[in-house]
Design an enzyme around this catalytic site. Structure first.
Site, PDB file in Angstrom:
ATOM      1  N   ARG A  26      11.624  -1.749  11.691  1.00 23.69           N
ATOM      2  CA  ARG A  26      10.352  -1.189  12.167  1.00 23.69           C
ATOM      3  C   ARG A  26       9.851  -2.051  13.323  1.00 23.69           C
ATOM      4  O   ARG A  26       9.811  -3.274  13.211  1.00 23.69           O
ATOM      5  CB  ARG A  26       9.339  -1.165  11.005  1.00 23.69           C
ATOM      6  CG  ARG A  26       8.201  -0.194  11.259  1.00 23.69           C
ATOM      7  CD  ARG A  26       7.342  -0.005  10.043  1.00 23.69           C
ATOM      8  NE  ARG A  26       6.009  -0.503  10.261  1.00 23.69           N
ATOM      9  CZ  ARG A  26       5.009  -0.390   9.399  1.00 23.69           C
ATOM     10  NH1 ARG A  26       5.219   0.190   8.231  1.00 23.69           N
ATOM     11  NH2 ARG A  26       3.821  -0.873   9.676  1.00 23.69           N
ATOM     12  N   ARG A  61      -0.971  -8.589  13.415  1.00 24.33           N
ATOM     13  CA  ARG A  61      -1.449  -7.617  12.416  1.00 24.33           C
ATOM     14  C   ARG A  61      -2.224  -8.321  11.308  1.00 24.33           C
ATOM     15  O   ARG A  61      -3.244  -7.824  10.831  1.00 24.33           O
ATOM     16  CB  ARG A  61      -0.254  -6.844  11.821  1.00 24.33           C
ATOM     17  CG  ARG A  61       0.334  -5.828  12.797  1.00 24.33           C
ATOM     18  CD  ARG A  61       1.736  -5.376  12.402  1.00 24.33           C
ATOM     19  NE  ARG A  61       1.808  -4.739  11.105  1.00 24.33           N
ATOM     20  CZ  ARG A  61       2.946  -4.610  10.412  1.00 24.33           C
ATOM     21  NH1 ARG A  61       4.101  -5.076  10.895  1.00 24.33           N
ATOM     22  NH2 ARG A  61       2.933  -4.009   9.253  1.00 24.33           N
ATOM     23  N   LYS A 110       0.832  -1.223   0.000  1.00 25.99           N
ATOM     24  CA  LYS A 110       0.000   0.000   0.000  1.00 25.99           C
ATOM     25  C   LYS A 110       0.859   1.262   0.000  1.00 25.99           C
ATOM     26  O   LYS A 110       0.677   2.161  -0.806  1.00 25.99           O
ATOM     27  CB  LYS A 110      -0.923   0.032   1.245  1.00 25.99           C
ATOM     28  CG  LYS A 110      -1.844  -1.154   1.376  1.00 25.99           C
ATOM     29  CD  LYS A 110      -2.768  -1.017   2.574  1.00 25.99           C
ATOM     30  CE  LYS A 110      -2.085  -1.029   3.931  1.00 25.99           C
ATOM     31  NZ  LYS A 110      -1.400  -2.293   4.246  1.00 25.99           N
ATOM     32  N   ARG A 134      11.861  -6.325   5.630  1.00 26.66           N
ATOM     33  CA  ARG A 134      11.893  -4.942   6.100  1.00 26.66           C
ATOM     34  C   ARG A 134      12.389  -4.865   7.546  1.00 26.66           C
ATOM     35  O   ARG A 134      13.091  -3.926   7.925  1.00 26.66           O
ATOM     36  CB  ARG A 134      10.508  -4.303   5.979  1.00 26.66           C
ATOM     37  CG  ARG A 134      10.531  -2.811   6.284  1.00 26.66           C
ATOM     38  CD  ARG A 134       9.235  -2.121   5.967  1.00 26.66           C
ATOM     39  NE  ARG A 134       8.151  -2.636   6.788  1.00 26.66           N
ATOM     40  CZ  ARG A 134       6.864  -2.327   6.629  1.00 26.66           C
ATOM     41  NH1 ARG A 134       6.509  -1.520   5.651  1.00 26.66           N
ATOM     42  NH2 ARG A 134       5.948  -2.831   7.412  1.00 26.66           N
ATOM     43  N   ARG A 158      -9.941   0.940   8.372  1.00 25.24           N
ATOM     44  CA  ARG A 158      -9.403  -0.346   8.793  1.00 25.24           C
ATOM     45  C   ARG A 158     -10.414  -1.212   9.502  1.00 25.24           C
ATOM     46  O   ARG A 158     -10.110  -2.334   9.887  1.00 25.24           O
ATOM     47  CB  ARG A 158      -8.249  -0.079   9.752  1.00 25.24           C
ATOM     48  CG  ARG A 158      -6.943  -0.523   9.172  1.00 25.24           C
ATOM     49  CD  ARG A 158      -5.892  -0.156  10.138  1.00 25.24           C
ATOM     50  NE  ARG A 158      -4.742  -0.974   9.978  1.00 25.24           N
ATOM     51  CZ  ARG A 158      -3.694  -0.607   9.248  1.00 25.24           C
ATOM     52  NH1 ARG A 158      -3.688   0.519   8.593  1.00 25.24           N
ATOM     53  NH2 ARG A 158      -2.660  -1.399   9.199  1.00 25.24           N
TER      54      ARG A 158
HETATM   55  P1  AP5 Z   1       4.711  -1.493   2.033  1.00 21.79           P
HETATM   56  O1  AP5 Z   1       4.535  -0.716   0.790  1.00 21.79           O
HETATM   57  O2  AP5 Z   1       5.163  -0.788   3.266  1.00 21.79           O
HETATM   58  O3  AP5 Z   1       3.363  -2.299   2.346  1.00 21.79           O
HETATM   59  P2  AP5 Z   1       2.135  -1.839   3.225  1.00 21.79           P
HETATM   60  O4  AP5 Z   1       0.955  -2.565   2.681  1.00 21.79           O
HETATM   61  O5  AP5 Z   1       2.066  -0.338   3.280  1.00 21.79           O
HETATM   62  O6  AP5 Z   1       2.590  -2.486   4.579  1.00 21.79           O
HETATM   63  P3  AP5 Z   1       2.631  -1.911   6.051  1.00 21.79           P
HETATM   64  O7  AP5 Z   1       3.337  -2.940   6.843  1.00 21.79           O
HETATM   65  O8  AP5 Z   1       3.176  -0.523   6.103  1.00 21.79           O
HETATM   66  O9  AP5 Z   1       1.073  -1.895   6.311  1.00 21.79           O
HETATM   67  P4  AP5 Z   1       0.279  -1.912   7.620  1.00 21.79           P
HETATM   68  O10 AP5 Z   1      -1.095  -1.770   7.106  1.00 21.79           O
HETATM   69  O11 AP5 Z   1       0.515  -3.067   8.509  1.00 21.79           O
HETATM   70  O12 AP5 Z   1       0.925  -0.694   8.401  1.00 21.79           O
HETATM   71  P5  AP5 Z   1       0.435   0.763   8.740  1.00 21.79           P
HETATM   72  O13 AP5 Z   1       1.624   1.619   8.715  1.00 21.79           O
HETATM   73  O14 AP5 Z   1      -0.762   1.151   7.953  1.00 21.79           O
HETATM   74  O15 AP5 Z   1       5.666  -2.724   1.706  1.00 21.79           O
HETATM   75  C1  AP5 Z   1       6.073  -3.614   2.711  1.00 21.79           C
HETATM   76  C2  AP5 Z   1       7.444  -4.197   2.321  1.00 21.79           C
HETATM   77  O16 AP5 Z   1       7.280  -4.954   1.133  1.00 21.79           O
HETATM   78  C3  AP5 Z   1       8.485  -3.114   2.018  1.00 21.79           C
HETATM   79  O17 AP5 Z   1       9.730  -3.553   2.457  1.00 21.79           O
HETATM   80  C4  AP5 Z   1       8.448  -2.999   0.487  1.00 21.79           C
HETATM   81  O18 AP5 Z   1       9.672  -2.582  -0.048  1.00 21.79           O
HETATM   82  C5  AP5 Z   1       8.108  -4.446   0.100  1.00 21.79           C
HETATM   83  N1  AP5 Z   1       7.353  -4.510  -1.161  1.00 21.79           N
HETATM   84  C6  AP5 Z   1       6.289  -3.709  -1.529  1.00 21.79           C
HETATM   85  N2  AP5 Z   1       5.878  -4.053  -2.757  1.00 21.79           N
HETATM   86  C7  AP5 Z   1       6.658  -5.081  -3.169  1.00 21.79           C
HETATM   87  C8  AP5 Z   1       6.705  -5.863  -4.357  1.00 21.79           C
HETATM   88  N3  AP5 Z   1       5.871  -5.663  -5.388  1.00 21.79           N
HETATM   89  N4  AP5 Z   1       7.629  -6.837  -4.430  1.00 21.79           N
HETATM   90  C9  AP5 Z   1       8.503  -7.063  -3.409  1.00 21.79           C
HETATM   91  N5  AP5 Z   1       8.515  -6.352  -2.257  1.00 21.79           N
HETATM   92  C10 AP5 Z   1       7.595  -5.384  -2.141  1.00 21.79           C
HETATM   93  O19 AP5 Z   1      -0.074   0.587  10.249  1.00 21.79           O
HETATM   94  C11 AP5 Z   1       0.817   0.258  11.299  1.00 21.79           C
HETATM   95  C12 AP5 Z   1       0.041   0.260  12.614  1.00 21.79           C
HETATM   96  O20 AP5 Z   1      -0.499   1.576  12.858  1.00 21.79           O
HETATM   97  C13 AP5 Z   1      -1.196  -0.668  12.660  1.00 21.79           C
HETATM   98  O21 AP5 Z   1      -0.838  -1.994  13.013  1.00 21.79           O
HETATM   99  C14 AP5 Z   1      -2.040   0.026  13.729  1.00 21.79           C
HETATM  100  O22 AP5 Z   1      -1.568  -0.255  15.018  1.00 21.79           O
HETATM  101  C15 AP5 Z   1      -1.799   1.494  13.438  1.00 21.79           C
HETATM  102  N6  AP5 Z   1      -2.764   2.045  12.477  1.00 21.79           N
HETATM  103  C16 AP5 Z   1      -2.513   2.509  11.224  1.00 21.79           C
HETATM  104  N7  AP5 Z   1      -3.644   2.939  10.637  1.00 21.79           N
HETATM  105  C17 AP5 Z   1      -4.638   2.738  11.544  1.00 21.79           C
HETATM  106  C18 AP5 Z   1      -6.040   2.950  11.510  1.00 21.79           C
HETATM  107  N8  AP5 Z   1      -6.659   3.426  10.407  1.00 21.79           N
HETATM  108  N9  AP5 Z   1      -6.759   2.612  12.614  1.00 21.79           N
HETATM  109  C19 AP5 Z   1      -6.165   2.124  13.724  1.00 21.79           C
HETATM  110  N10 AP5 Z   1      -4.838   1.877  13.807  1.00 21.79           N
HETATM  111  C20 AP5 Z   1      -4.079   2.186  12.730  1.00 21.79           C
END
Ligand code: AP5
Length: 189
Positions: free
Chosen positions: A133, A144, A13, A127, A88
């Site tokens: 992280r 998660r 994402k 990562r 979410r």
């Molecule tokens: P990346 O692009 O970072 O993927 P992502 O889907 O954004 O993954 P995240 O781990 O950041 O998502 P998340 O939803 O768990 O975290 P968030 O920050 O929203 O890619 C991931 C890895 O894969 C990278 O190393 C990248 O290089 C690699 N990659 C990407 N594409 C690739 C490809 N095509 N091929 C190979 N490798 C690839 O949330 C974190 C925490 O914040 C949550 O757990 C929660 O506690 C809180 N939070 C956030 N939003 C909310 C909300 N709305 N409500 C409540 N709590 C929230």
């Protein structure tokens, strides 16, 4: 243009939303990044959110909605935005629809990135090793993924029901996934 990017942790994402932001000239709003900013700045909100994030649970809807409302009111979001990590759960979905109606910026499309679980786990382990992280350790990743299945997958169903969902294969080189997303936006946005 208003776009929601949905998908499990590690589905790409953030990576893809950052590129879309440049291409479309709209804001990239990641609630995860906003929360990590609060944690890094040690604000009262960040201190509250930190433990919850490290446990892989969701931060309270109220806190996240407050942050989002503040962020969408900033000038760079006036022409539109890509939401990454919001909504979410179903309550956040309802809150988002109310917010978009209030500011007169209806949703154009919700993109759901599909990536098999073993690949998500491998990406996040990569990562963890590269960036450290704090929520990318195996135990928190499991939690998660569980939260995603229980609480966020129904959000995709909601967007499907209102005919706003486009599903995209998130497996493959970055550029290929990006090209699929652009095609999906052209045809459905
Ligand atoms: P990346 O692009 O970072 O993927 P992502 O889907 O954004 O993954 P995240 O781990 O950041 O998502 P998340 O939803 O768990 O975290 P968030 O920050 O929203 O890619 C991931 C890895 O894969 C990278 O190393 C990248 O290089 C690699 N990659 C990407 N594409 C690739 C490809 N095509 N091929 C190979 N490798 C690839 O949330 C974190 C925490 O914040 C949550 O757990 C929660 O506690 C809180 N939070 C956030 N939003 C909310 C909300 N709305 N409500 C409540 N709590 C929230």
């Amino acid at each position: 243009m208003r776009i929601v990017v949905l998908g499990a942790p590690g589905s790409g994402k953030g990576t893809q939303a950052a590129r879309l932001k440049n291409e479309l000239g709209i804001a990239h709003i990641s609630t995860g990044d906003l929360l990590r900013g609060q944690v890094a700045a040690r604000t009262p909100l960040g201190l509250k959110a930190r433990e919850v994030m490290e446990a892989g649970r969701l931060v309270s809807d109220e806190i996240v909605l407050g942050m989002l409302e503040e962020r969408v009111s900033q000038p760079d979001a006036s022409k539109g935005f890509i939401l990454d990590g919001y909504p979410r759960n179903v309550a956040q979905c309802v809150a988002l629809e109310a917010l978009l109606a209030r500011i007169g910026q209806p949703l154009d499309v919700a993109i759901l990135l599909h990536v098999p679980e073993e690949m998500l786990v491998a990406r996040l382990a990569g990562r963890a090793a590269a960036e450290g992280r704090t929520d990318d350790n195996p135990e928190t990743v499991r939690q998660r993924l569980h939260v995603y299945e229980q609480q966020t997958a129904p959000v995709a169903e909601h967007f499907r029901e209102i005919d706003a969902l486009v599903e995209v294969d998130g497996v493959g080189p970055f550029d290929e996934v990006y090209a699929r997303i652009l095609r999906a936006i052209e045809h459905n946005g």
